[in-house]
Motif scaffolding. Structure first.
Motif, PDB file in Angstrom:
ATOM      1  N   SER A 173      44.991  48.600  52.556  1.00  0.00           N
ATOM      2  CA  SER A 173      46.154  48.784  51.683  1.00  0.00           C
ATOM      3  C   SER A 173      45.888  48.319  50.249  1.00  0.00           C
ATOM      4  O   SER A 173      46.718  48.529  49.366  1.00  0.00           O
ATOM      5  N   HIS A 174      44.738  47.708  50.002  1.00  0.00           N
ATOM      6  CA  HIS A 174      44.455  47.140  48.682  1.00  0.00           C
ATOM      7  C   HIS A 174      43.410  47.925  47.889  1.00  0.00           C
ATOM      8  O   HIS A 174      43.338  47.790  46.668  1.00  0.00           O
ATOM      9  N   ILE A 175      42.591  48.727  48.563  1.00  0.00           N
ATOM     10  CA  ILE A 175      41.538  49.467  47.878  1.00  0.00           C
ATOM     11  C   ILE A 175      41.706  50.950  48.166  1.00  0.00           C
ATOM     12  O   ILE A 175      41.618  51.385  49.319  1.00  0.00           O
ATOM     13  N   LYS A 176      41.962  51.730  47.127  1.00  0.00           N
ATOM     14  CA  LYS A 176      42.205  53.156  47.274  1.00  0.00           C
ATOM     15  C   LYS A 176      41.102  54.014  46.637  1.00  0.00           C
ATOM     16  O   LYS A 176      41.112  55.231  46.792  1.00  0.00           O
ATOM     17  N   LYS A 177      40.177  53.416  45.898  1.00  0.00           N
ATOM     18  CA  LYS A 177      39.123  54.188  45.258  1.00  0.00           C
ATOM     19  C   LYS A 177      37.781  53.832  45.866  1.00  0.00           C
ATOM     20  O   LYS A 177      37.642  52.821  46.575  1.00  0.00           O
ATOM     21  N   ASP A 178      36.787  54.663  45.605  1.00  0.00           N
ATOM     22  CA  ASP A 178      35.464  54.430  46.179  1.00  0.00           C
ATOM     23  C   ASP A 178      34.935  53.071  45.744  1.00  0.00           C
ATOM     24  O   ASP A 178      35.035  52.695  44.572  1.00  0.00           O
ATOM     25  N   VAL A 179      34.361  52.338  46.688  1.00  0.00           N
ATOM     26  CA  VAL A 179      33.934  50.965  46.402  1.00  0.00           C
ATOM     27  C   VAL A 179      32.799  50.917  45.380  1.00  0.00           C
ATOM     28  O   VAL A 179      32.568  49.868  44.768  1.00  0.00           O
ATOM     29  N   SER A 180      32.097  52.038  45.188  1.00  0.00           N
ATOM     30  CA  SER A 180      31.035  52.050  44.172  1.00  0.00           C
ATOM     31  C   SER A 180      31.599  52.037  42.756  1.00  0.00           C
ATOM     32  O   SER A 180      30.865  51.822  41.795  1.00  0.00           O
ATOM     33  N   SER A 181      32.898  52.264  42.622  1.00  0.00           N
ATOM     34  CA  SER A 181      33.530  52.241  41.298  1.00  0.00           C
ATOM     35  C   SER A 181      34.166  50.891  40.978  1.00  0.00           C
ATOM     36  O   SER A 181      34.767  50.724  39.922  1.00  0.00           O
ATOM     37  N   ILE A 182      34.014  49.918  41.875  1.00  0.00           N
ATOM     38  CA  ILE A 182      34.626  48.600  41.678  1.00  0.00           C
ATOM     39  C   ILE A 182      33.604  47.625  41.105  1.00  0.00           C
ATOM     40  O   ILE A 182      32.469  47.544  41.571  1.00  0.00           O
ATOM     41  N   SER A 183      34.032  46.852  40.102  1.00  0.00           N
ATOM     42  CA  SER A 183      33.213  45.767  39.548  1.00  0.00           C
ATOM     43  C   SER A 183      33.996  44.467  39.611  1.00  0.00           C
ATOM     44  O   SER A 183      35.230  44.460  39.518  1.00  0.00           O
ATOM     45  N   MET A 184      33.293  43.370  39.740  1.00  0.00           N
ATOM     46  CA  MET A 184      33.937  42.055  39.768  1.00  0.00           C
ATOM     47  C   MET A 184      34.690  41.752  38.485  1.00  0.00           C
ATOM     48  O   MET A 184      35.585  40.906  38.457  1.00  0.00           O
ATOM     49  N   THR A 185      34.347  42.436  37.410  1.00  0.00           N
ATOM     50  CA  THR A 185      34.937  42.138  36.099  1.00  0.00           C
ATOM     51  C   THR A 185      36.162  42.986  35.788  1.00  0.00           C
ATOM     52  O   THR A 185      36.713  42.902  34.695  1.00  0.00           O
ATOM     53  N   ASP A 186      36.621  43.803  36.740  1.00  0.00           N
ATOM     54  CA  ASP A 186      37.709  44.747  36.468  1.00  0.00           C
ATOM     55  C   ASP A 186      39.065  44.073  36.275  1.00  0.00           C
ATOM     56  O   ASP A 186      39.963  44.648  35.657  1.00  0.00           O
ATOM     57  N   GLY A 187      39.258  42.885  36.853  1.00  0.00           N
ATOM     58  CA  GLY A 187      40.534  42.194  36.738  1.00  0.00           C
ATOM     59  C   GLY A 187      41.632  42.790  37.604  1.00  0.00           C
ATOM     60  O   GLY A 187      42.819  42.558  37.364  1.00  0.00           O
ATOM     61  N   THR A 188      41.262  43.554  38.628  1.00  0.00           N
ATOM     62  CA  THR A 188      42.213  44.233  39.499  1.00  0.00           C
ATOM     63  C   THR A 188      42.228  43.594  40.887  1.00  0.00           C
ATOM     64  O   THR A 188      41.416  42.729  41.202  1.00  0.00           O
ATOM     65  N   ASP A 189      43.152  44.073  41.728  1.00  0.00           N
ATOM     66  CA  ASP A 189      43.160  43.631  43.121  1.00  0.00           C
ATOM     67  C   ASP A 189      41.871  44.039  43.821  1.00  0.00           C
ATOM     68  O   ASP A 189      41.336  43.299  44.654  1.00  0.00           O
ATOM     69  N   GLU A 190      41.361  45.248  43.497  1.00  0.00           N
ATOM     70  CA  GLU A 190      40.102  45.697  44.105  1.00  0.00           C
ATOM     71  C   GLU A 190      38.951  44.748  43.754  1.00  0.00           C
ATOM     72  O   GLU A 190      38.122  44.426  44.603  1.00  0.00           O
TER      73      GLU A 190
END
Length: 357
Positions: A173-190
């Motif tokens: 319920s917290h991640i809706k986009k491909d995990v390869s597009s997530i960075s630790m620096t995004d400041g988001t829930d993902e």
């Protein structure tokens, strides 16, 4: 009729499509495939914590069955944020396996690792040329290969592997986009979910132990699509409770030292504390509260008393406890009370009499 100069032979055309020409000779019918070449700009970050400058990156071209076609390109991380970029010229395939090997920032110990680890990702460059490499992409890649080997196409396998991976960590319920597009620096829930999960897997493991543990998790998840033995997760979850605030502080300071201002959401909301398969339902979110009477009148003659408590999360009458044993032989327990706001209250009691609040 078509003449192929290199073979100095005349053929008749059997059929022609956008991607292939089938020609007929006396000896046999031969199919010539047109090989299309495309250019991409591949960029991203490698993060366990962030890999350091000079870490090696390899990019291997794969066919639709995820078999190597014999072409591997090399580059490296260009800064201590884990950043990399590569200009992909004349690629005959769009699916690539990206592998990164290097030293990384250990967010728990607040220091650089003493040894190297390898993380990888599988990416279709025709759909996304910005690809990060992290613990999620690493675990997912082995599962994708297993699914493709069973007959799935890459896109379907990627979607199923991601769905299974997020279910395994309670993060659907917290991640809706491909995990390869997530960075630790995004400041988001993902981003917070990535940090929390990455730290859960790291814990107090040495670099060699971490590499071994990641390999075991990758193999298990790759074959099953879930983690069969969750005992280690339950142990690590409770032991992690007292460290999450420090991990958040360490990462913010680390990125600040690299001239990168980052915001990190509450990490406590992205760990499955009670192993019910859903993260975030054990701790209070911002603006939520537990409502209970501050004063209770008890009749002089005694008797039964009913107190009404309204809470958006589950309330426990007894603290949830996990027993652990340290490498030095000392033992103790982690006490976690998820009914307290701000991510809960943790207390570790050592057999040597030291207490942490």
């Amino acid at each position: 009729v078509i003449t192929l100069p290199d073979l100095k032979r005349t053929f008749s055309i059997e059929s022609i499509t956008e991607n292939e020409i089938v020609v007929h000779s006396i000896e046999a019918i031969i199919t010539y495939h047109r090989v299309s070449k495309k250019d991409y700009i591949l960029s991203g970050k490698v993060e366990k914590g962030p890999f350091i400058r000079g870490s090696s990156i390899s990019i291997e071209l794969l066919d639709s069955k995820l078999r190597g076609v014999g072409k591997v390109y090399n580059t490296e991380v260009v800064d201590n944020l884990g950043s990399f970029s590569y200009e992909c010229k004349g690629f005959t395939e769009s699916i690539v396996e990206i592998k990164a090997n290097g030293y990384y920032y250990n967010e728990k110990q607040d220091t650089l690792s003493k040894g190297t680890i390898t993380l990888k990702a599988l990416v279709d460059l025709s759909k996304c040329s910005n690809a990060n490499i992290n613990i999620f992409t690493h675990l997912k890649s082995t599962r994708i290969k297993k699914l493709v080997s069973s007959g799935m196409d890459f896109t379907t396998a990627n979607e199923q592997a991601q769905r299974e991976l997020l279910d395994a960590f309670g993060l659907s319920s917290h991640i809706k986009k491909d995990v390869s597009s997530i960075s630790m620096t995004d400041g988001t829930d993902e981003a917070a979910a990535l940090i929390a999960t990455s730290s859960l897997i790291l814990m107090d493991r040495s670099d060699a132990e971490l590499a071994e543990y990641i390999a075991a998790l990758s193999s298990e998840f790759g074959g099953l699509g879930y983690f069969y033995n969750r005992t280690q997760f339950k142990y690590d979850v409770y032991y992690l409770a007292r460290d999450l605030s420090t991990i958040k502080y360490n990462l913010i300071n680390k990125y600040q030292s690299l001239n990168k201002a980052v915001n990190i959401n509450d990490l406590f909301r992205f760990i499955d504390w009670n192993s019910d398969g859903i993260v975030g339902n054990e701790v209070l979110k911002e603006g939520e509260s537990v409502v209970a009477p501050s004063v209770v009148e008890i009749p002089a003659e005694g008797g039964y008393l009913t107190v009404q408590i309204t809470s958006p999360i589950r309330i426990y009458l007894e603290a949830q406890v996990a027993v652990y044993e340290n490498n030095n032989g000392s033992s103790g327990e982690i006490v976690f009370n998820p009914s307290i706001g701000g991510g809960g209250s943790t207390r570790a009691r050592s057999s040597r009499g030291i207490q942490y609040e």
